[in-house]
Design an enzyme around this catalytic site. Sequence first.
Site, PDB file in Angstrom:
ATOM      1  N   HIS A 288       0.832  -1.163  -0.016  1.00  4.95           N
ATOM      2  CA  HIS A 288       0.124  -0.056  -0.007  1.00  4.95           C
ATOM      3  C   HIS A 288       0.868   1.257  -0.002  1.00  4.95           C
ATOM      4  CE1 HIS A 288       0.802   0.539   4.225  1.00  4.95           C
ATOM      5  NE2 HIS A 288       0.242  -0.870   4.487  1.00  4.95           N
ATOM      6  N   HIS A 331       7.621   1.617  11.273  1.00  5.87           N
ATOM      7  CA  HIS A 331       8.375   2.736  10.339  1.00  5.87           C
ATOM      8  C   HIS A 331       9.162   3.692  11.476  1.00  5.87           C
ATOM      9  CE1 HIS A 331       4.336   4.155  11.056  1.00  5.87           C
ATOM     10  NE2 HIS A 331       4.568   5.229  10.832  1.00  5.87           N
ATOM     11  N   GLU A 337       4.725  12.746  14.202  1.00  5.19           N
ATOM     12  CA  GLU A 337       3.032  12.638  13.900  1.00  5.19           C
ATOM     13  C   GLU A 337       2.271  12.643  15.143  1.00  5.19           C
ATOM     14  OE1 GLU A 337       3.195   8.568  12.124  1.00  5.19           O
ATOM     15  OE2 GLU A 337       5.190   8.759  11.130  1.00  5.19           O
ATOM     16  N   TYR A 346      -8.757   2.701  14.990  1.00  2.00           N
ATOM     17  CA  TYR A 346      -7.588   2.867  13.910  1.00  2.00           C
ATOM     18  C   TYR A 346      -7.090   1.399  13.757  1.00  2.00           C
ATOM     19  CZ  TYR A 346      -3.091   4.224  12.290  1.00  2.00           C
ATOM     20  OH  TYR A 346      -1.948   4.545  11.388  1.00  2.00           O
ATOM     21  N   HIS A 361       4.239  10.181  17.798  1.00  2.28           N
ATOM     22  CA  HIS A 361       5.157   9.686  17.369  1.00  2.28           C
ATOM     23  C   HIS A 361       6.018  10.537  16.771  1.00  2.28           C
ATOM     24  CE1 HIS A 361       1.840   6.363  17.432  1.00  2.28           C
ATOM     25  NE2 HIS A 361       2.756   5.847  18.304  1.00  2.28           N
ATOM     26  N   HIS A 367       7.603   3.120  15.487  1.00  2.22           N
ATOM     27  CA  HIS A 367       6.048   2.778  15.631  1.00  2.22           C
ATOM     28  C   HIS A 367       5.648   1.834  14.650  1.00  2.22           C
ATOM     29  CE1 HIS A 367       6.011   6.568  13.738  1.00  2.22           C
ATOM     30  NE2 HIS A 367       4.831   6.180  13.417  1.00  2.22           N
TER      31      HIS A 367
HETATM   32 FE   LIG Z   1       3.411   6.631  11.905  1.00  2.08          FE
END
Ligand SMILES: [Fe+2]
Length: 437
Positions: A288, A331, A337, A346, A361, A367
């Site tokens: 994705h 990542h 973020e 979520y 983050h 995370h």
């Molecule tokens: Fe993230």
Amino acid sequence: MAFSYMPGFGNDFETESLPGALPQGMNSPQRPAYGLYAEQLSGSPFTAPRGTNERSWLYRIRPSVRHTARFSAFAQPHWKSAPNVDDHQLALGQLRWDPVPIPTVETDFVAGIRTVTTAGDVLTQVGMAAHVYVANVDMVDDHLFNADGELLVVPQQGGLRFVTEMGVIEVAPGEICVLPRGLVFKVELIDGPARGYLCENYGAKFTLPDRGPIGANCLANPRDFKTPVAWFEEKDMPCRLIVKWCGRFHVTEIGHSPLDVVAWHGNYAPYKYDLSTFSPVGAILFDHPDPSIFTVLTAPSGEDGTANIDFVIFPPRWLVAENTFRPPWYHRNIMSEFMGLIRGQYDAKEEGFVPGGMSLHNMMLAHGPDATGFEKASRADLKPVKLDDTMAFMFETRFPQMLTRFAAELETLQDNYIDCWRDLKKRFNGTREGDWS
Ligand SMILES: [Fe+2]
């Protein structure tokens, strides 16, 4: 009362609430109709390139110089501005909070703003602040303008009515509202106590992202942005105007409402947007794209592709990718973020991230999905699945987000957030299949 809107993003609008109030063919007649004063509100330097040049002409009962008297200091202890560094003792980490409680004492929208992070520098007009707001009473005779940046409002609980000098905007959870720098407004509650998130953008205005090879359609379409028609009140009684200016707050007392614009035209104006009109584009075979594919609005920094802020959503959508780990991957990012959840769940977090909650983050901190989410996604039967009844969002900035003392000491900070990854097991055992026991 139903309020009307004009469609389009960044259009050159014109609107009048009394017939003939708007001058035609010119901006500054010797005597505007109805005895109104003509006034220009600039959102960009006069000489900004055409594509980013923004200003509006307002025709109002009194000019704005009559809407300020002498200023005095105003206390707003929880609304911080960058740089706001090292005012707490919390160690570095990935952070998550449960919702900020609605106060029991009377709190209006402005008094209820609590800063969670700041980034950049308000004095040089770069960066942002992420706030939450909680409110249980209307602003009645108080008004605000923020000289430090535009405000992106993301309601999570309770509808809000933004009564601005350029018209009235009503938003419910699932919609957003953007108030340009300098705009005078007050906020009323539509259906009881309200809570939500605010992004204060110190830098260049939010705009729509380029779509590149996606083409001319999808993502946020310009026609779905709504700007209010002119609305004014003639209210001759004591009012206050609160001003945020370079991180400090000031108040001035006046004898009338500053919301007295009878007609206006131009392209510098507030707007709202219904997040359900965002047309998501995504993977239709495998893998994705990066979450930038869900950018609703972007505030450029002057460096190509490096946003001062991206406002990104995670809307309802179909997941169809084959042979793919479908949630967000693990990542580490150079961007920082701040996330919130408007409703539902979520897809990277099975538990602990609840509507009204938030997570942070920061730059280069790892995370990704929690252990439960990883287990489920790794073993899922990859039929088409619809993620429904969900709406998360992210304020992502190129700058590290510095935590405020309020956020560091907030009782809803989750001590155990980092434990959500504790049960991610070692699967490597030297075989090609790995250990999936
Ligand atoms: Fe993230």
